[in-house]
Design a protein around this motif. Sequence first.
Motif, PDB file in Angstrom:
ATOM      1  N   SER A 238      14.276  30.186  46.805  1.00  0.00           N
ATOM      2  CA  SER A 238      15.144  29.708  45.726  1.00  0.00           C
ATOM      3  C   SER A 238      15.836  30.877  45.026  1.00  0.00           C
ATOM      4  O   SER A 238      17.013  30.776  44.661  1.00  0.00           O
ATOM      5  CB  SER A 238      14.330  28.898  44.715  1.00  0.00           C
ATOM      6  N   GLU A 239      15.114  31.985  44.854  1.00  0.00           N
ATOM      7  CA  GLU A 239      15.728  33.160  44.224  1.00  0.00           C
ATOM      8  C   GLU A 239      16.796  33.764  45.113  1.00  0.00           C
ATOM      9  O   GLU A 239      17.848  34.208  44.629  1.00  0.00           O
ATOM     10  CB  GLU A 239      14.649  34.193  43.898  1.00  0.00           C
ATOM     11  N   LEU A 240      16.541  33.797  46.417  1.00  0.00           N
ATOM     12  CA  LEU A 240      17.550  34.319  47.344  1.00  0.00           C
ATOM     13  C   LEU A 240      18.788  33.431  47.352  1.00  0.00           C
ATOM     14  O   LEU A 240      19.921  33.929  47.359  1.00  0.00           O
ATOM     15  CB  LEU A 240      16.957  34.423  48.748  1.00  0.00           C
ATOM     16  N   ALA A 241      18.581  32.112  47.346  1.00  0.00           N
ATOM     17  CA  ALA A 241      19.721  31.195  47.322  1.00  0.00           C
ATOM     18  C   ALA A 241      20.525  31.359  46.045  1.00  0.00           C
ATOM     19  O   ALA A 241      21.768  31.344  46.054  1.00  0.00           O
ATOM     20  CB  ALA A 241      19.229  29.751  47.456  1.00  0.00           C
ATOM     21  N   GLU A 242      19.832  31.545  44.927  1.00  0.00           N
ATOM     22  CA  GLU A 242      20.513  31.756  43.656  1.00  0.00           C
ATOM     23  C   GLU A 242      21.340  33.039  43.688  1.00  0.00           C
ATOM     24  O   GLU A 242      22.461  33.084  43.164  1.00  0.00           O
ATOM     25  CB  GLU A 242      19.478  31.833  42.530  1.00  0.00           C
ATOM     26  N   LEU A 243      20.800  34.101  44.321  1.00  0.00           N
ATOM     27  CA  LEU A 243      21.532  35.359  44.430  1.00  0.00           C
ATOM     28  C   LEU A 243      22.802  35.187  45.248  1.00  0.00           C
ATOM     29  O   LEU A 243      23.876  35.660  44.860  1.00  0.00           O
ATOM     30  CB  LEU A 243      20.636  36.433  45.055  1.00  0.00           C
ATOM     31  N   MET A 244      22.690  34.504  46.398  1.00  0.00           N
ATOM     32  CA  MET A 244      23.865  34.311  47.251  1.00  0.00           C
ATOM     33  C   MET A 244      24.934  33.489  46.527  1.00  0.00           C
ATOM     34  O   MET A 244      26.130  33.779  46.619  1.00  0.00           O
ATOM     35  CB  MET A 244      23.473  33.639  48.568  1.00  0.00           C
ATOM     36  N   ASP A 245      24.492  32.471  45.810  1.00  0.00           N
ATOM     37  CA  ASP A 245      25.440  31.653  45.027  1.00  0.00           C
ATOM     38  C   ASP A 245      26.134  32.507  43.969  1.00  0.00           C
ATOM     39  O   ASP A 245      27.356  32.397  43.760  1.00  0.00           O
ATOM     40  CB  ASP A 245      24.709  30.491  44.363  1.00  0.00           C
ATOM     41  N   LYS A 246      25.365  33.367  43.310  1.00  0.00           N
ATOM     42  CA  LYS A 246      25.932  34.228  42.274  1.00  0.00           C
ATOM     43  C   LYS A 246      26.970  35.178  42.867  1.00  0.00           C
ATOM     44  O   LYS A 246      28.055  35.360  42.297  1.00  0.00           O
ATOM     45  CB  LYS A 246      24.813  35.021  41.595  1.00  0.00           C
ATOM     46  N   LEU A 247      26.645  35.796  44.001  1.00  0.00           N
ATOM     47  CA  LEU A 247      27.571  36.740  44.616  1.00  0.00           C
ATOM     48  C   LEU A 247      28.869  36.046  45.013  1.00  0.00           C
ATOM     49  O   LEU A 247      29.958  36.576  44.780  1.00  0.00           O
ATOM     50  CB  LEU A 247      26.911  37.389  45.838  1.00  0.00           C
ATOM     51  N   ARG A 248      28.757  34.864  45.585  1.00  0.00           N
ATOM     52  CA  ARG A 248      29.970  34.145  46.001  1.00  0.00           C
ATOM     53  C   ARG A 248      30.756  33.636  44.797  1.00  0.00           C
ATOM     54  O   ARG A 248      31.980  33.535  44.846  1.00  0.00           O
ATOM     55  CB  ARG A 248      29.584  32.999  46.929  1.00  0.00           C
ATOM     56  N   ARG A 249      30.053  33.342  43.724  1.00  0.00           N
ATOM     57  CA  ARG A 249      30.721  32.856  42.522  1.00  0.00           C
ATOM     58  C   ARG A 249      31.435  33.993  41.785  1.00  0.00           C
ATOM     59  O   ARG A 249      32.549  33.830  41.296  1.00  0.00           O
ATOM     60  CB  ARG A 249      29.680  32.201  41.605  1.00  0.00           C
ATOM     61  N   GLU A 250      30.805  35.160  41.728  1.00  0.00           N
ATOM     62  CA  GLU A 250      31.332  36.257  40.921  1.00  0.00           C
ATOM     63  C   GLU A 250      32.233  37.214  41.697  1.00  0.00           C
ATOM     64  O   GLU A 250      32.985  37.982  41.077  1.00  0.00           O
ATOM     65  CB  GLU A 250      30.171  37.032  40.285  1.00  0.00           C
ATOM     66  N   ILE A 251      32.148  37.205  43.033  1.00  0.00           N
ATOM     67  CA  ILE A 251      32.976  38.103  43.834  1.00  0.00           C
ATOM     68  C   ILE A 251      33.789  37.250  44.807  1.00  0.00           C
ATOM     69  O   ILE A 251      33.337  36.968  45.926  1.00  0.00           O
ATOM     70  CB  ILE A 251      32.123  39.135  44.598  1.00  0.00           C
ATOM     71  N   PRO A 252      34.961  36.808  44.415  1.00  0.00           N
ATOM     72  CA  PRO A 252      35.770  35.944  45.284  1.00  0.00           C
ATOM     73  C   PRO A 252      36.031  36.600  46.640  1.00  0.00           C
ATOM     74  O   PRO A 252      36.354  37.790  46.722  1.00  0.00           O
ATOM     75  CB  PRO A 252      37.070  35.785  44.484  1.00  0.00           C
ATOM     76  N   GLY A 253      35.883  35.806  47.694  1.00  0.00           N
ATOM     77  CA  GLY A 253      36.161  36.281  49.040  1.00  0.00           C
ATOM     78  C   GLY A 253      35.062  37.109  49.669  1.00  0.00           C
ATOM     79  O   GLY A 253      35.254  37.660  50.767  1.00  0.00           O
ATOM     80  N   ILE A 254      33.891  37.215  49.021  1.00  0.00           N
ATOM     81  CA  ILE A 254      32.843  38.073  49.563  1.00  0.00           C
ATOM     82  C   ILE A 254      32.316  37.527  50.877  1.00  0.00           C
ATOM     83  O   ILE A 254      32.185  36.311  51.081  1.00  0.00           O
ATOM     84  CB  ILE A 254      31.689  38.258  48.560  1.00  0.00           C
ATOM     85  N   VAL A 255      32.031  38.438  51.795  1.00  0.00           N
ATOM     86  CA  VAL A 255      31.450  38.122  53.100  1.00  0.00           C
ATOM     87  C   VAL A 255      30.029  38.671  53.113  1.00  0.00           C
ATOM     88  O   VAL A 255      29.799  39.828  52.757  1.00  0.00           O
ATOM     89  CB  VAL A 255      32.295  38.748  54.226  1.00  0.00           C
TER      90      VAL A 255
END
Length: 467
Positions: A287-304
């Motif tokens: 759940s923490e890893l999923a939250e991190l990935m969601d945060k990165l995609r939310r805060e850094i548009p276009g991140i791969v």
Amino acid sequence: MINTNTPKIGLVSLGCPKNQCDAELMLAAIAKAGYKLVAEPGLADVVIINTCGFIQSAKEEAIEEIFEAISRKNDGINKKIIVTGCLSERYKQQLADEFPEVDGVLGIGKNADIVKVIESVLLKGHQVCEFGDVSGHSMEGERLLTTLPHYAYLRIADGCDNRCTYCAIPLFRGGFRSRTIENIAEEAENLARDGVRELILVAQDVTNYGSDLYGKIELAKLLKRLTEIDKIKWIRLLYCYPHRIASLPELVEVIRDEEKIVKYLDLPIQHCNSEILKNMNRVGSGSELAELMDKLRREIPGIVLRTTLLTGFPGETEEQFTELAEFAHKIRFEHLGCFAYSPEEGTAAAEMPDQVDDDVKARRKEVIEEQQAIRVGEWLDSLIDGEFEVVVEGFDRYLGFDEEVPDESQTQKGKSGVYFGRTYMQAPEIDGMVYFTVETDKKPVIGEFVRVKITDVLDNNLIGVML
């Protein structure tokens, strides 16, 4: 007049970009000493094999390369063989004893002595073995790049303190050691002057940078300094530790806000099950890893996002593996590598009970890879009609979009071939390519950045036309 008696030296480097940096340091020293470097080991008087010793498959590759060199030596092609790198450091005298045909065995801590060892094996009739303290291993100095001229790996640290129970790297690379910001920036500036436009930052754990030198993690500060270098266009991060990213909001901000830092992160998570992660001595939960990935995609548009998974860790049940497969499907990483667990001597995991059968590990790995291939295909399809900046890396006159390798008659009929390169979404050698045609008289050159419109997908690669 060229001295035809100058020994020819060939170097084969295996494994990761960090090992490649070691090889480039040695190559520069060898060239400076006046030896002639050759690209093919079959042309060398002295062949150096810079080995990887991370997992079983890497060790097998290194041993196969050693056997090939021994075969050439027996045929009179190579005169001397030197083995360097992680396998040498890990097994030391044992490696020397098991391969008496090898003339020199050099540990990582003695890489700086490569020229002296070459001279020794050429002069002496007995085996030369040199080992030293890996903490004294030099990460700095002149390098002879083996990459294309427009990009280079920039090592910012070596060793590791994470002590994952499956990983043997600290056993032969030692504890985590950072270079200073000033020293890294100086090397980056020299690379830029030599034509490098993309810096790829590497270490065993890039996100721990500076903790040993400065008492706190200073990756964000280092990145800001590197963005000040005028001629650098792209800065890419590999080998980031997930839980450190989660605790470094200033790092996320720098990646988001600095134009030169490509929106690409390599985050090896290995697993998502809490019990497995705990047994791996890794921090966090699914759940923490999923939250991190969601945060990165939310805060850094276009991140791969790229990650690495490990199947068949000791005690992994079918339910835990299913959890991992479902997690990967939910997150939909753009790039994903998967390894079957390899029990490495000296690691805690190798002594754990409930070791998983090799065929089960392999089957689980195949399932992950098959599912990822479907997801990647869907992601690449979504990029069709998009326009992206591409760094040009070559031209293939034989490759066409209607068939991969046309016969000579088709080539003679005027098939023009295609250029190829990478977008910010693709790291060198691991993430596929962009193949594109050019419909103007102006032809691009290697290292140039051009705009390409994506028109199709071929396997793991994008197809397009230069605008």
